[in-house]
Design an enzyme around this catalytic site. Structure first.
Site, PDB file in Angstrom:
ATOM      1  N   HIS A   6      -7.545   5.581  -5.753  1.00 21.98           N
ATOM      2  CA  HIS A   6      -6.875   4.677  -4.827  1.00 21.98           C
ATOM      3  C   HIS A   6      -5.604   4.095  -5.422  1.00 21.98           C
ATOM      4  CE1 HIS A   6      -9.234   1.276  -6.750  1.00 21.98           C
ATOM      5  NE2 HIS A   6      -8.057   0.687  -6.621  1.00 21.98           N
ATOM      6  N   ARG A  10      -0.592  -5.399  -2.076  1.00 22.38           N
ATOM      7  CA  ARG A  10      -0.889  -6.744  -1.589  1.00 22.38           C
ATOM      8  C   ARG A  10      -0.239  -6.921  -0.225  1.00 22.38           C
ATOM      9  NH1 ARG A  10      -0.189  -7.067  -7.051  1.00 22.38           N
ATOM     10  NH2 ARG A  10      -1.954  -7.999  -8.151  1.00 22.38           N
ATOM     11  N   GLU A  53      -6.111   0.526  -1.187  1.00 26.95           N
ATOM     12  CA  GLU A  53      -6.799  -0.759  -1.277  1.00 26.95           C
ATOM     13  C   GLU A  53      -5.815  -1.835  -0.837  1.00 26.95           C
ATOM     14  OE1 GLU A  53      -7.534  -3.722  -4.868  1.00 26.95           O
ATOM     15  OE2 GLU A  53      -8.719  -1.891  -5.095  1.00 26.95           O
ATOM     16  N   ASN A  57      -4.602 -11.929  -0.545  1.00 28.65           N
ATOM     17  CA  ASN A  57      -4.857 -13.151  -1.302  1.00 28.65           C
ATOM     18  C   ASN A  57      -4.779 -14.330  -0.345  1.00 28.65           C
ATOM     19  OD1 ASN A  57      -5.171 -12.158  -4.044  1.00 28.65           O
ATOM     20  ND2 ASN A  57      -3.058 -11.503  -3.843  1.00 28.65           N
ATOM     21  N   HIS A  72       7.381   4.598  -3.317  1.00 26.94           N
ATOM     22  CA  HIS A  72       6.768   4.789  -2.015  1.00 26.94           C
ATOM     23  C   HIS A  72       5.450   5.532  -2.148  1.00 26.94           C
ATOM     24  CE1 HIS A  72       9.080   8.540  -2.613  1.00 26.94           C
ATOM     25  NE2 HIS A  72       8.039   9.094  -2.015  1.00 26.94           N
ATOM     26  N   GLU A 121       6.668   7.553   2.904  1.00 24.73           N
ATOM     27  CA  GLU A 121       7.339   8.822   3.187  1.00 24.73           C
ATOM     28  C   GLU A 121       6.384   9.711   3.966  1.00 24.73           C
ATOM     29  OE1 GLU A 121       9.952  12.201   0.852  1.00 24.73           O
ATOM     30  OE2 GLU A 121       8.366  11.177  -0.248  1.00 24.73           O
TER      31      GLU A 121
END
Length: 130
Positions: A6, A10, A53, A57, A72, A121
């Site tokens: 993964h 954020r 993921e 927060n 990217h 992309e």
């Protein structure tokens, strides 16, 4: 041999980010982990098993900065023009179709921006990008 599983980013709005990746690229939610100060949401691409993921927060008011190191993420699709039109129709910020000649063959692609400003992309499935 190590297995790549993964990449984490954020996000400011977990639901909005998740909808972008589910609706725009067909990623499926595999796990959601709630903690007192943050939430982790895993979205899997069914063909490769690779996950993004999304980390939210809780209480983060300011947008995140991407810095100069982030480049990217990339997806490949069977029909580049149709996917371009689909993402545009969903209201996302989609760049122009481009072609880059390379020694190993041409790459056809465009970029789309996710709700948090990350560049994605999208490449025609061909050559190296299969």
């Amino acid at each position: 041999m190590p297995k790549l599983i993964h990449s984490m980013i954020r996000v400011q709005d977990l639901n909005r980010a998740a909808e972008f990746y589910r609706g725009g690229f067909g990623l499926e939610e595999t796990q959601r982990m709630e903690f007192p100060t943050f939430t982790l949401l895993y979205l899997r691409e069914p063909e490769s098993g690779f996950e993004i993921e999304l980390t939210w927060n809780k209480g983060q008011a300011e947008p995140y900065t991407h810095g100069s190191a982030y480049g990217h993420m990339a997806f490949c699709v069977e029909d580049l023009e149709a996917h371009h039109a689909r993402l545009k129709g969903l209201g996302y910020t989609v760049g122009d179709l481009k072609e880059l000649a390379a020694p190993s063959g041409a790459a056809r692609f465009f970029f789309v921006t996710d709700p948090d400003g990350y560049k994605i992309e999208v490449l025609q499935r061909a050559g190296h990008y299969v």
